[in-house]
Enzyme design. Sequence first.
Site, mmCIF file in Angstrom:
data_model
loop_
_atom_site.group_PDB
_atom_site.id
_atom_site.type_symbol
_atom_site.label_atom_id
_atom_site.label_comp_id
_atom_site.label_asym_id
_atom_site.label_seq_id
_atom_site.Cartn_x
_atom_site.Cartn_y
_atom_site.Cartn_z
ATOM 1 N N GLU A 160 0.858 -1.248 0.012
ATOM 2 C CA GLU A 160 -0.153 -0.072 0.008
ATOM 3 C C GLU A 160 0.956 1.427 -0.151
ATOM 4 O O GLU A 160 0.500 2.061 -0.675
ATOM 5 C CB GLU A 160 -0.988 0.098 1.163
ATOM 6 C CG GLU A 160 -2.141 -0.821 1.024
ATOM 7 C CD GLU A 160 -3.329 -0.450 0.103
ATOM 8 O OE1 GLU A 160 -2.986 0.766 -0.348
ATOM 9 O OE2 GLU A 160 -4.136 -1.012 -0.343
ATOM 10 N N GLU A 194 2.139 1.651 -3.462
ATOM 11 C CA GLU A 194 1.247 2.085 -4.383
ATOM 12 C C GLU A 194 0.943 3.420 -4.229
ATOM 13 O O GLU A 194 0.926 4.123 -5.208
ATOM 14 C CB GLU A 194 -0.081 1.190 -4.287
ATOM 15 C CG GLU A 194 0.040 -0.236 -4.857
ATOM 16 C CD GLU A 194 -0.977 -1.089 -4.572
ATOM 17 O OE1 GLU A 194 -1.030 -2.234 -4.907
ATOM 18 O OE2 GLU A 194 -2.060 -0.368 -4.255
ATOM 19 N N GLU A 195 0.740 3.889 -2.981
ATOM 20 C CA GLU A 195 0.024 5.267 -2.596
ATOM 21 C C GLU A 195 1.224 6.387 -2.958
ATOM 22 O O GLU A 195 0.985 7.636 -3.088
ATOM 23 C CB GLU A 195 -0.702 5.329 -1.488
ATOM 24 C CG GLU A 195 -1.985 4.566 -1.508
ATOM 25 C CD GLU A 195 -2.614 5.008 -0.292
ATOM 26 O OE1 GLU A 195 -2.335 5.776 0.474
ATOM 27 O OE2 GLU A 195 -3.773 4.607 -0.217
#
Lengths: 327, 327
Positions: free
Chosen positions: B211, B214-215
């Site tokens: 995460e 990705e962010e």
Amino acid sequence: MMISRVAKSHGLIRLLKKPCDGCLRSPLFLRFPADGFSTFRSYSLTRSRFMSTDPMVGEEARNGGVTMLPAVEDKYGGVMTEMTRPMDPSAFSALLRSSLSNWTLQGKKGVWIKLPRQLIGLAETAVKEGFWFHHAEKNYLMLVYWIPKQDHTLPSNASHRVGIAAFVLNHKKEVIVVQEKTGRFKGQGIWKFPTGVVNEGEYIHDGSVREVKEETGVDTEFVQVLAFRQTHKAFFEKSDLFFVCMMKPLSLEINAQESEIEAAQWMPWEEYNKQPFVQNHELLRYMTDICSAKTNGDYEGFTPLPVSAPDLQGNLYFNNRDLSSRQ
Amino acid sequence: MMISRVAKSHGLIRLLKKPCDGCLRSPLFLRFPADGFSTFRSYSLTRSRFMSTDPMVGEEARNGGVTMLPAVEDKYGGVMTEMTRPMDPSAFSALLRSSLSNWTLQGKKGVWIKLPRQLIGLAETAVKEGFWFHHAEKNYLMLVYWIPKQDHTLPSNASHRVGIAAFVLNHKKEVIVVQEKTGRFKGQGIWKFPTGVVNEGEYIHDGSVREVKEETGVDTEFVQVLAFRQTHKAFFEKSDLFFVCMMKPLSLEINAQESEIEAAQWMPWEEYNKQPFVQNHELLRYMTDICSAKTNGDYEGFTPLPVSAPDLQGNLYFNNRDLSSRQ
């Protein structure tokens, strides 16, 4: 594709003139958590005049005056309709197309259809309109459709099952152990901690107290989570989170649950540890080391604390000793 | 009732002479965890000659020589059939009754039917025979039926969604924060930790690393779970477990994810803390207190350790400092 399909049916069916947005009734229908840490969008639903529990809906349907499916709105620009009465699939198809057409014009996003088991025959119609499955429980299937062209932002389905093992130690350093009537250890003479599944809507500490009571009749007070284990493919593709919970006994008399438990007893902790079943199992050895450390006061787990926010209530589990010692 | 119903159809349809039990092919089909702490029965399935992926099944079906649904067996005396081809509902009904009749005679317990979305039209037939829904994913519905008269011992459905918040602190005591493009904090200028959902089949520590990458584009190493929160009705009736994870950055350059993230940056930890959004939120204040304690070396969370057993692989999360210090 959906938009062009519903647009085609647009002229065929009389559309409702007043959009759902204009006719809210009750400010809260379902509550979803949302806070600074969460990605999960809050989902306070508002009831519309077309709410399925409204007795008017049935009347209107029988009078042939309804051209939209009954629906409640959600905060994210979506709508949910819960089917409650049998309906001819072709009538459902016409209603669904009419509704989708109107929701598209209204700029709605996610469309949820909750189908009770008895009305599963309507699912094929929804699938033909592009709906897919979101989740199912014993008595219903939830279908969903996403109107915008962009990728959907619908919530994920539940991915994990949650279980507990209860480490209940009395003042004589004896631990509650059970032999189960079913499962892979049945009939092998293995003594194990009481275990169980935490239900949806149930806190881990409440589930632990309930399971010990059900399986052994002993009342307990939750102390803390000593450790947890994550595994995959617990059943089909779902994962599993399994919490080892320290519990303090509030009563001593054991009454084994007839349906699931072959035998239950207090057993000296050292005797439990010596079982070959425990000694030959890497995971269980870690678990028992942790429990031993806790027994000797050398180990701190996570203690639950009820916390609330304007839109949320829950329990935060953390190392309370470390946090308290610095304040 | 089911038994008498299938018994009635017994004489009408030619029953398969050789029971599934006698024709195993592959020792393992699905793997389910089972260990001393778990209540979850192991579910190593064995393939039968009627396994749905067997090309013979289709041939036999076309020749009209099949009187049983294709099925795989499970360790608990159950069978699962996965429908793969369209079938006339009345033909399915006859096959299902014939199969149930035979499985009843064989002493089978749970019967699973996996229906792909495109074949949902067959669900009504199964429901009429007494099947209920166990779970559903985007492209299939799993129905289940319990033959014995005793209460069923089938596994529960998944009850929880799992999420993470990533506390990523660099050597300058700056933390990674993001502003999201969607959700309730959109457009409010609030800086929050990267958050996300842990997928089924994904470890919490892997999901956290994914995460953050990705962010924000930043590579990280998982350190430990600092706390977790349990809430209910995260969506519909499902509950939520949300883990606050300490991460160590392995790179510093930020590239915000275009689809979900409005902005991302390194922000001094004290500045993050001062946001009214944090100060006015009881849960967030606890979270930030815990993160501050961790930053100062005063706090220990749970560290993951890969553990294995003959029938199981997983990660155990526990207070490694306390356990190590006594060994």
